[in-house]
Motif scaffolding. Structure first.
Motif, mmCIF file in Angstrom:
data_model
loop_
_atom_site.group_PDB
_atom_site.id
_atom_site.type_symbol
_atom_site.label_atom_id
_atom_site.label_comp_id
_atom_site.label_asym_id
_atom_site.label_seq_id
_atom_site.Cartn_x
_atom_site.Cartn_y
_atom_site.Cartn_z
ATOM 1 N N PRO A 149 -0.072 -8.284 -5.642
ATOM 2 C CA PRO A 149 1.348 -8.633 -5.814
ATOM 3 C C PRO A 149 1.554 -10.142 -5.830
ATOM 4 C CG PRO A 149 1.069 -6.905 -4.161
ATOM 5 C CD PRO A 149 -0.306 -7.409 -4.476
ATOM 6 N N LEU A 299 6.219 -3.961 1.047
ATOM 7 C CA LEU A 299 4.838 -3.479 1.093
ATOM 8 C C LEU A 299 4.455 -3.028 2.498
ATOM 9 C CD1 LEU A 299 3.173 -6.189 -1.169
ATOM 10 C CD2 LEU A 299 3.251 -3.742 -1.663
ATOM 11 N N THR A 304 3.676 0.969 -0.848
ATOM 12 C CA THR A 304 3.580 0.660 -2.279
ATOM 13 C C THR A 304 4.973 0.307 -2.799
ATOM 14 O OG1 THR A 304 3.902 2.985 -2.911
ATOM 15 C CG2 THR A 304 1.624 2.210 -2.652
ATOM 16 N N ARG A 308 5.336 -4.958 -8.520
ATOM 17 C CA ARG A 308 4.417 -5.754 -7.713
ATOM 18 C C ARG A 308 4.361 -7.214 -8.151
ATOM 19 N NH1 ARG A 308 -0.084 -3.375 -5.347
ATOM 20 N NH2 ARG A 308 -1.468 -4.825 -6.457
#
Length: 326
Positions: A149, A299, A304, A308
């Motif tokens: 990310p 996160l 998830t 990202r």
């Protein structure tokens, strides 16, 4: 300062019992637990952040690693991160790597030892094993990684904007100061500028730089004019380098912007205070830092996320180192 021993003495229990209550690592009778909790309140016992995270079974500590806090751009990023974390009751442990790999590794180890639950890093080595081996979320800030990310600005668009504005204002012999080759955002902005210059058939020169630091900026500015004295437009790798170029141009008796135009990149606070004030490409540093904080929190809490990679827009800030468009 009240210690765990003071709490144990006040509650009439052992230190081990207090530790089990705080860490929730073993059975403690309800009556005994109440004595410990009453003692904690009575003595106003405040564990450090690491102990507090154990007490709550969930750390609220984040590691933030920046490459050079002497560069005014990075404190802007840090402030955005801090405000985003503070609003969500997270706290920050900060490290300054000085673009030194060994120092970076040591700070990552310090973060781990202090039980951080996530890391935000503006590292020059986002694909390093240091990060791949971490078992906690990592967000790269003002940097991009192939599979992690990231929050960053549209560097290519920024480079294109700089070149477009330079051409529109009449520069014909442009020098591009190329940022460090190992930093992808620096190469994105370089490629964007070069694309526009080549599309327009403009003659340009390149000066390669190896960092964004104050320490070396003056030498690159001197190299630029020593090699390309007839340059009439400079697209700098960041505002610090642009400032050095401005000073060197003035030292040589060149008029800015009449003889040579200069465009920086970042829009650090210093840029508007220079004389003449610096035209530049603005990166929304504070917003980038805050977005990185919020992304890392998602996160941590969700595991998830759908988005990202977050790219923020850039813009041209017209000041006095560029001529007015007719």
């Amino acid at each position: 300062m009240v210690t765990i021993k003071d709490v144990a003495r006040h509650a009439g229990v052992s230190v081990a019992t207090v530790s089990r209550c705080i860490n929730e690592t073993g059975y403690v009778h309800a009556d005994t637990r109440k004595k410990v909790e009453d003692a904690v309140r009575a003595l106003n016992y405040a564990p450090n952040e690491v102990a507090r995270s154990l007490y709550k079974r969930k750390s609220r500590l984040i590691g933030l690693l920046l490459p050079d806090i002497t560069n005014p751009y990075f404190p802007q990023l840090a402030r955005g991160v801090e405000d985003g974390m503070q609003a969500n009751e997270f706290r920050i442990i900060f490290g300054n790597s000085d673009e030194n790999e060994q120092k970076e590794q040591e700070y990552i180890q310090t973060f781990i030892q202090n039980n951080v639950v996530g890391v935000i890093s503006s590292t020059n080595r986002p694909d390093s094993d240091i990060y791949a081996k971490l078992n906690i979320p990592v967000v790269f800030l003002d940097r991009t990684s192939s599979d992690s990310p990231s929050v960053y600005s549209d560097g290519r668009k920024g480079g294109r904007l700089a070149a477009q504005e330079m051409i529109a204002r009449g520069s014909k012999r442009i020098t591009v100061l190329r940022g460090p080759v190992h930093i992808r955002p620096a190469q994105d902005r370089f490629q964007g500028a070069v694309e526009v210059l080549e599309e327009a058939g403009i003659v340009y020169n390149i000066i390669q730089t190896s960092s964004f630091s104050f320490a070396e900026a003056e030498s690159w500015a001197k190299e630029l004019f020593a090699k390309h004295l007839d340059t009439d437009g400079v697209i700098a790798s960041n505002d610090i380098v642009a400032t050095a170029v401005l000073h060197e141009a003035q030292r040589l008796g060149k008029r800015v912007p009449e003889d040579v135009q200069v465009i920086g990149f970042d829009d650090i606070p210093l840029s508007s205070l220079l004389s003449p004030s610096l035209s530049t490409i603005r990166q929304p540093a504070y917003d980038m830092g805050k977005e990185a904080a919020l992304l890392l929190i998602r996160l941590i809490e969700q595991g998830t996320v759908d988005n990202r990679n977050i790219q923020l827009p850039v813009s041209f800030v017209e000041r006095d180192t560029t001529r007015k468009v007719d």
